[in-house]
Design a protein around this motif. Structure first.
Motif, PDB file in Angstrom:
ATOM      1  N   PHE A 131       0.820  -1.208   0.000  1.00 15.64           N
ATOM      2  CA  PHE A 131       0.000   0.000   0.000  1.00 15.64           C
ATOM      3  C   PHE A 131       0.856   1.261   0.000  1.00 15.64           C
ATOM      4  O   PHE A 131       0.452   2.299  -0.535  1.00 15.64           O
ATOM      5  CB  PHE A 131      -0.927   0.028   1.217  1.00 15.64           C
ATOM      6  N   THR A 132       2.015   1.199   0.616  1.00 16.77           N
ATOM      7  CA  THR A 132       2.864   2.392   0.707  1.00 16.77           C
ATOM      8  C   THR A 132       3.684   2.613  -0.551  1.00 16.77           C
ATOM      9  O   THR A 132       4.306   3.670  -0.698  1.00 16.77           O
ATOM     10  CB  THR A 132       3.811   2.272   1.915  1.00 16.77           C
ATOM     11  N   THR A 133       3.698   1.631  -1.454  1.00 21.26           N
ATOM     12  CA  THR A 133       4.476   1.785  -2.690  1.00 21.26           C
ATOM     13  C   THR A 133       3.596   1.829  -3.934  1.00 21.26           C
ATOM     14  O   THR A 133       4.046   2.273  -4.987  1.00 21.26           O
ATOM     15  CB  THR A 133       5.487   0.626  -2.829  1.00 21.26           C
ATOM     16  N   GLU A 134       2.353   1.382  -3.824  1.00 20.10           N
ATOM     17  CA  GLU A 134       1.457   1.388  -4.981  1.00 20.10           C
ATOM     18  C   GLU A 134       0.994   2.812  -5.309  1.00 20.10           C
ATOM     19  O   GLU A 134       0.878   3.659  -4.418  1.00 20.10           O
ATOM     20  CB  GLU A 134       0.230   0.512  -4.713  1.00 20.10           C
ATOM     21  N   PRO A 135       0.672   3.079  -6.579  1.00 27.32           N
ATOM     22  CA  PRO A 135       0.198   4.416  -6.959  1.00 27.32           C
ATOM     23  C   PRO A 135      -1.246   4.637  -6.541  1.00 27.32           C
ATOM     24  O   PRO A 135      -2.016   3.686  -6.363  1.00 27.32           O
ATOM     25  CB  PRO A 135       0.330   4.406  -8.485  1.00 27.32           C
ATOM     26  N   LEU A 136      -1.598   5.907  -6.365  1.00 25.81           N
ATOM     27  CA  LEU A 136      -2.977   6.309  -6.114  1.00 25.81           C
ATOM     28  C   LEU A 136      -3.523   6.848  -7.429  1.00 25.81           C
ATOM     29  O   LEU A 136      -3.044   7.869  -7.930  1.00 25.81           O
ATOM     30  CB  LEU A 136      -3.038   7.368  -5.016  1.00 25.81           C
ATOM     31  N   VAL A 194      -0.397   9.153  -8.436  1.00 27.37           N
ATOM     32  CA  VAL A 194       0.316   9.822  -7.348  1.00 27.37           C
ATOM     33  C   VAL A 194       0.982   8.761  -6.478  1.00 27.37           C
ATOM     34  O   VAL A 194       0.347   7.787  -6.068  1.00 27.37           O
ATOM     35  CB  VAL A 194      -0.651  10.665  -6.491  1.00 27.37           C
ATOM     36  N   TYR A 195       2.287   8.942  -6.196  1.00 25.81           N
ATOM     37  CA  TYR A 195       3.028   8.035  -5.331  1.00 25.81           C
ATOM     38  C   TYR A 195       3.346   8.736  -4.012  1.00 25.81           C
ATOM     39  O   TYR A 195       3.589   9.949  -3.992  1.00 25.81           O
ATOM     40  CB  TYR A 195       4.334   7.580  -6.000  1.00 25.81           C
ATOM     41  N   LEU A 196       3.371   7.961  -2.916  1.00 25.01           N
ATOM     42  CA  LEU A 196       3.677   8.561  -1.615  1.00 25.01           C
ATOM     43  C   LEU A 196       5.060   9.192  -1.607  1.00 25.01           C
ATOM     44  O   LEU A 196       5.293  10.195  -0.923  1.00 25.01           O
ATOM     45  CB  LEU A 196       3.582   7.504  -0.507  1.00 25.01           C
ATOM     46  N   SER A 197       5.972   8.608  -2.371  1.00 25.72           N
ATOM     47  CA  SER A 197       7.329   9.152  -2.404  1.00 25.72           C
ATOM     48  C   SER A 197       7.350  10.570  -2.966  1.00 25.72           C
ATOM     49  O   SER A 197       8.205  11.378  -2.603  1.00 25.72           O
ATOM     50  CB  SER A 197       8.238   8.242  -3.241  1.00 25.72           C
ATOM     51  N   GLU A 198       6.404  10.895  -3.840  1.00 25.79           N
ATOM     52  CA  GLU A 198       6.329  12.253  -4.393  1.00 25.79           C
ATOM     53  C   GLU A 198       5.930  13.261  -3.325  1.00 25.79           C
ATOM     54  O   GLU A 198       6.220  14.451  -3.441  1.00 25.79           O
ATOM     55  CB  GLU A 198       5.306  12.301  -5.533  1.00 25.79           C
ATOM     56  N   ILE A 199       5.247  12.789  -2.290  1.00 26.02           N
ATOM     57  CA  ILE A 199       4.764  13.677  -1.225  1.00 26.02           C
ATOM     58  C   ILE A 199       5.794  13.801  -0.111  1.00 26.02           C
ATOM     59  O   ILE A 199       5.644  14.615   0.795  1.00 26.02           O
ATOM     60  CB  ILE A 199       3.412  13.152  -0.687  1.00 26.02           C
ATOM     61  N   GLY A 200       6.847  12.997  -0.175  1.00 25.51           N
ATOM     62  CA  GLY A 200       7.877  13.038   0.858  1.00 25.51           C
ATOM     63  C   GLY A 200       7.835  11.865   1.813  1.00 25.51           C
ATOM     64  O   GLY A 200       8.596  11.811   2.781  1.00 25.51           O
ATOM     65  N   ILE A 201       6.938  10.902   1.567  1.00 21.54           N
ATOM     66  CA  ILE A 201       6.861   9.711   2.420  1.00 21.54           C
ATOM     67  C   ILE A 201       7.717   8.625   1.788  1.00 21.54           C
ATOM     68  O   ILE A 201       7.440   8.170   0.677  1.00 21.54           O
ATOM     69  CB  ILE A 201       5.408   9.226   2.564  1.00 21.54           C
ATOM     70  N   GLN A 202       8.773   8.244   2.494  1.00 16.18           N
ATOM     71  CA  GLN A 202       9.709   7.272   1.928  1.00 16.18           C
ATOM     72  C   GLN A 202       9.806   6.039   2.815  1.00 16.18           C
ATOM     73  O   GLN A 202       9.593   6.110   4.022  1.00 16.18           O
ATOM     74  CB  GLN A 202      11.086   7.911   1.745  1.00 16.18           C
ATOM     75  N   THR A 203      10.143   4.905   2.176  1.00 16.96           N
ATOM     76  CA  THR A 203      10.241   3.630   2.882  1.00 16.96           C
ATOM     77  C   THR A 203      11.708   3.331   3.195  1.00 16.96           C
ATOM     78  O   THR A 203      12.558   3.336   2.297  1.00 16.96           O
ATOM     79  CB  THR A 203       9.659   2.491   2.023  1.00 16.96           C
ATOM     80  N   GLU A 204      11.993   3.058   4.468  1.00 18.12           N
ATOM     81  CA  GLU A 204      13.351   2.748   4.899  1.00 18.12           C
ATOM     82  C   GLU A 204      13.655   1.273   4.654  1.00 18.12           C
ATOM     83  O   GLU A 204      12.775   0.481   4.292  1.00 18.12           O
ATOM     84  CB  GLU A 204      13.524   3.094   6.380  1.00 18.12           C
ATOM     85  N   LEU A 205      14.930   0.877   4.861  1.00 17.91           N
ATOM     86  CA  LEU A 205      15.347  -0.495   4.604  1.00 17.91           C
ATOM     87  C   LEU A 205      14.606  -1.497   5.488  1.00 17.91           C
ATOM     88  O   LEU A 205      14.375  -2.638   5.083  1.00 17.91           O
ATOM     89  CB  LEU A 205      16.862  -0.627   4.831  1.00 17.91           C
TER      90      LEU A 205
END
Length: 539
Positions: free
Chosen positions: A321-326, A334-345
């Motif tokens: 859910f955190t990597t799939e597009p909206l 829209v991707y969460l990474s574009e908003i500044g939400i990034q996934t750590e290792l």
């Protein structure tokens, strides 16, 4: 200390402690099996407890996500209690200040038909026709968009019955009023707005008391609301206005003595706090699931749900859910990474505050995709809305209208048709993948169009959790499996106890036969010894 009564009473037997020996034999066969089942039962009970805790935590997170939809980017407020403000579409809001002064509230027409003895007074038979329109200088002009309505009065119709019939009509509210002086009146109230006044036409002189074609029986006239918007005088038939502030609805509650401000402004700090709270909730849930499913490598204790495929699947879904597009929020996903939400290792989420602030400044619609679902259509005379608490499929779909049958489909799915309270044609779905979607024809007729539906990140997670926690969801299914498994273990333990009793009885029977044989052998030996002793004496 257990007394071996069999051995005590049978002193001529083997002399063995038969009871203790039988107990040892039974324990040697039954106890290892019971220990194995008990270990499985204990582990299962731990899993039952843990999945109940998981349900509780997911339920709490779901409640938080339900409220998270209120965390928009814009703060809308009014400077006067006489003007109430309610946001209806976060995506339509824009930074702006509007000056509004209310000089007159919209009012309904009120009619009174007096001099009745009671609510159960019966009336003369006939028909009363009700038209909606505007009175001016004693002349009535019917509203061309409103059709005539009528009620039929019989000899058995009471005043209360007539009030109920009138209230069932569009644009009319009626009730019987006790005047307090021994008489009763029928009160009729129209909708607000000068063009929503009523005219009643009686079919015969017997019902003349209810005929207002001469403009009689009016207690107060219907009026439009009068106000100034940024200094421009305007009128509206209602005190609820949705065309003053884009994305918001204002309700006029009173007359204002001077201009009041309705402001819509970005609240970036609150927006940032909403994103941080969202990330915190997701990380907390994910960390809990990680602990519950830990494999226990390098000597560490495994989690109570380790290796459980259903729970592992939930963990993967949350990650996806955190990597799939909206989709459905514009031409591009829209991707969460574009908003500044990034996934750590380690799978947890973090926030790039600087990137978020850039988005809030230049591309606020991407932020809105986090918290607020939306619908749009590419033709100007039609609108799309989503019902609260529904989660339709996201994306862009074809709306196809058949003018011959006046029916419509959305992505091939048949839509139901109805006319709403404003007389507009609506096409909607109450089940399936488009549940909660309504396409409204604002004016004119429907036409083929392209409909975009955007399901926000919050609603997407909320829908997933709701499904998981439903009576037929994965969590409930797994709870049922654990409960059924516990019942099976209890049955196994009961069967082992029963088997132990049977084995004990069988061993006791075998040893009893052995003791009898030993006793007979001893008796025979004693007899032979006695004989030989006698022979020796004879010699």
């Amino acid at each position: 200390m257990t007394v071996d009564y069999l051995s005590t009473l049978n002193s001529k037997g083997s002399g063995l402690n038969v009871t203790q020996l039988v107990t040892s034999i039974v324990d040697a066969e039954i106890e290892p099996a019971k220990a194995l089942v008990n270990d499985k039962y204990s582990a299962n009970e731990l899993s039952v407890s843990e999945i109940a805790l998981m349900r509780s935590r997911m339920d709490a997170v779901q409640g938080i996500f339900e409220n998270a939809g209120n965390g928009g980017l814009y703060r809308a407020q009014t400077s006067s209690e006489d003007i109430a403000l309610r946001v209806t579409d976060e995506h339509a809001l824009e930074e702006k200040t509007t000056q509004v002064a209310v000089t007159q509230l919209a009012a309904p027409q009120v009619l009174e038909f007096p001099n009745f003895d009671g609510a159960d007074d019966t009336l003369a038979a006939g028909t009363i026709t009700i038209d909606i329109g505007k009175w001016s200088g004693g002349t009535f002009t019917a509203n061309q968009d409103a059709t005539s309505q009528s009620v039929t009065v019989t000899a058995d119709t009471t005043l209360s019955d007539l009030a109920a019939q009138l209230t069932a009509l569009d644009g009319v509210t009626a009730e019987v009023v006790d005047k307090g002086d021994g008489s009763f009146s029928l009160s009729m109230v129209s909708e607000t707005g000068a063009s929503n006044s009523l005219r009643l036409t009686a079919s015969s002189s017997d019902l003349a008391a209810f005929d207002t074609t001469d403009g009689s029986n009016e207690v107060s006239a219907a009026w439009n609301a009068q106000l100034r918007i940024n200094g421009i005088s305007v009128e509206r038939p209602s005190n609820v206005l949705d065309d003053v502030v884009a994305g918001a609805e204002i309700t006029l509650r009173g007359v204002t003595s001077f201009d009041q401000s309705i402001s819509v402004a970005k609240d970036t700090e609150s927006a940032k706090a909403s994103v941080e709270a969202l990330i915190s909730q997701i990380n907390t849930l994910r960390n809990y699931i990680d602990t519950a499913t830990a494999r226990g490598v390098n000597g560490a204790e495994p989690g109570p749900l380790a290796g459980e495929p259903v729970i592992e699947a939930i963990k993967r879904d949350l990650m996806n859910f955190t990597t799939e597009p909206l989709n459905g929020f514009g031409a591009d996903p829209v991707y969460l990474s574009e908003i500044g939400i990034q996934t750590e290792l380690d799978g947890t989420l973090s926030l790039d505050s600087e990137k978020l602030m850039d988005v809030l400044d230049a591309e606020p619609e991407k932020f809105q995709a986090l918290f607020s679902s939306t619908g749009s259509i590419d033709v100007p005379n039609m609108d799309v809305s989503l019902a609260n608490g529904t989660y339709p499929s996201a994306g862009t779909f074809d709306f196809v209208y058949d003018d011959n049958t006046q029916t419509a489909t959305l992505n091939g799915e048949a839509l139901y048709g109805r006319t709403n309270a404003d007389g507009q044609r609506e096409f909607y779905r109450s089940t399936g993948v488009f549940e909660g979607v309504s396409v409204t024809v604002l004016d004119g007729v429907a036409s083929d169009a392209s409909v975009s539906l955007g399901l926000s990140f919050v609603d997407k997670i909320e829908a997933y959790l709701k499904e998981l926690l439903s009576a037929r969801g994965d969590v409930a299914t797994k709870e049922s499996a654990y409960t059924e498994r516990a019942s099976g273990y209890r049955n196994e333990l009961a069967e082992l106890d029963e088997r132990a009793l049977l084995l004990e009885a069988r061993q006791m029977e075998n040893f009893a036969k052995m003791e009898q044989a030993v006793t007979r052998l001893k008796s025979t030996g004693e007899y032979i010894t006695s004989m030989m002793d006698a022979w020796s004496k004879d010699d």
